[in-house]
Design a protein around this motif. Structure first.
Motif: not given
Length: 366
Positions: A30-33, A358-361
């Protein structure tokens, strides 16, 4: 061709990377975009327009220079108006003649009035003669033919008077029409003469003079570019694939070619609804929040228009997602293909709206 760039801001490393395109995995984070549309353009004066010639003719004088501020009605170009001046002088003389002919004491009306006076006197005399012959015929003192002749003379005189009255009325109307037409011709000639002095239609700054003294110009030729000095705008070209994302009020980050590395903030102020066939793009305007000092009309620039922003989005590398939104997820030694629901897409990153955790690769396979 314009492009869509994604500007990402984060205080940590966003994504894992691997040494080979077709090996390694990346974990979503997760991060801003921020999504921005890149557009080239130039600086343009507010209300900018092109002043054009209204007649053919040589330029005899240009009493202004580029950068001058002109007022409403101030002459910017003078053209040779010899032919127009001759036509105006002739029209003025014709108007004077028409005005004299239409006056109450004109020679034309005076002559007709004299004819009416003579005819009126003759009518009165013929009336007297008719009445006298009527009395004499009643006593059989004159023959009936004398009475009939007197009656005919009276009737003829009466018709002559009536015809002269109608003729005077018609002549007055005709002279008034001639006067009106002459006045119109004179006013038209004056207007045509004034068109050889090309004047400013308002208070503007002269940015470009396209013609010089001695140049021959044709009607409709561009002469100068004028605009409002205090209202410099950003004019941008937007391609067909991006125009639907542009909305009034969106933030515009602009870098001038004259000030590389410095960014000015503005906002979209106007979207033109028509497609420009020549530039093969749509045109939009933006205004500066703070007008840069010494801004020059026509300066080239590049802008990024912020069309979307999220403070927190789930992001994965673009090479983990196929063009149709599929991705490969690694579960221990097993690889599964899943369909992602994507949001903002750029060259480097893809926003994922659904399909993974979020924990998938994800495998970098595209």
């Amino acid at each position: 061709m314009k492009h869509i760039f994604i500007i990402s801001f984060a205080g940590i490393t966003l994504l894992s990377s691997c040494k080979s395109k077709n090996s390694g995995t990346a974990a979503p984070i997760y991060a801003p975009i921020t999504e921005a549309i890149f557009a080239p353009g130039h600086i343009e004066a507010g209300g900018q327009f092109t002043l054009t010639a209204l007649n053919d003719g040589y330029i005899t004088d240009v009493p202004v220079i580029e950068g001058d501020t002109v007022t409403n009605g101030q002459t910017i170009f003078k053209q040779d108006n010899t032919t127009a001046a001759i036509a105006q002088r002739s029209a003025t003389e014709n108007l004077a003649i028409a005005r004299q002919n239409a006056s109450d004491n004109s020679a034309v009306l005076a002559q007709l009035q004299q004819q009416l006076n003579t005819a009126t006197e003759k009518l009165a005399n013929d009336l007297t003669q008719r009445d006298r012959n009527a009395r004499l015929y009643a006593t059989r003192s004159v023959a009936k033919v004398d009475y009939d002749n007197a009656e005919l003379a009276y009737q003829s005189s009466m018709h002559s008077v009536e015809q002269l009255k109608q003729n005077i009325a018609a002549t007055k109307l005709s002279l008034q029409q001639t006067l009106i037409n002459s006045r119109k011709d004179q006013e038209t000639a004056m207007a045509n003469t004034s068109y050889y002095n090309i004047k400013s239609p308002g208070n503007y700054t002269v940015y470009t003079l396209l013609k010089r003294k001695g140049d021959l110009v044709r009607k409709g030729d561009a002469l100068a570019i004028l605009g409002n000095a205090g209202g410099m705008l950003i004019s941008l070209s937007i391609d067909e694939g991006s125009i639907a994302k542009i909305k009034p009020g969106q933030t515009v980050l602009t870098e001038l070619n004259t000030e590389k590395g410095k960014t000015y903030t503005g906002h979209v102020s106007k979207i033109y609804p028509s497609f420009d066939e020549q530039s093969q793009a749509y045109t939009i305007e933006a205004t500066f929040d703070t007008l840069p000092a010494g801004l020059m009309n026509g300066t080239l620039l590049q802008s990024n228009i912020i069309v979307a922003h999220k403070d927190k989005a789930l992001l994965v590398p673009a090479n983990c997602v196929s063009p149709d939104g599929r991705a490969l997820i690694k579960h221990r030694k097993q690889t599964d293909t899943i369909q992602l629901k994507t949001g903002i897409v750029s060259t480097d990153y893809v926003e994922v709206l659904g399909g993974i955790n979020a924990d998938d690769k994800l495998i970098k396979a595209y």
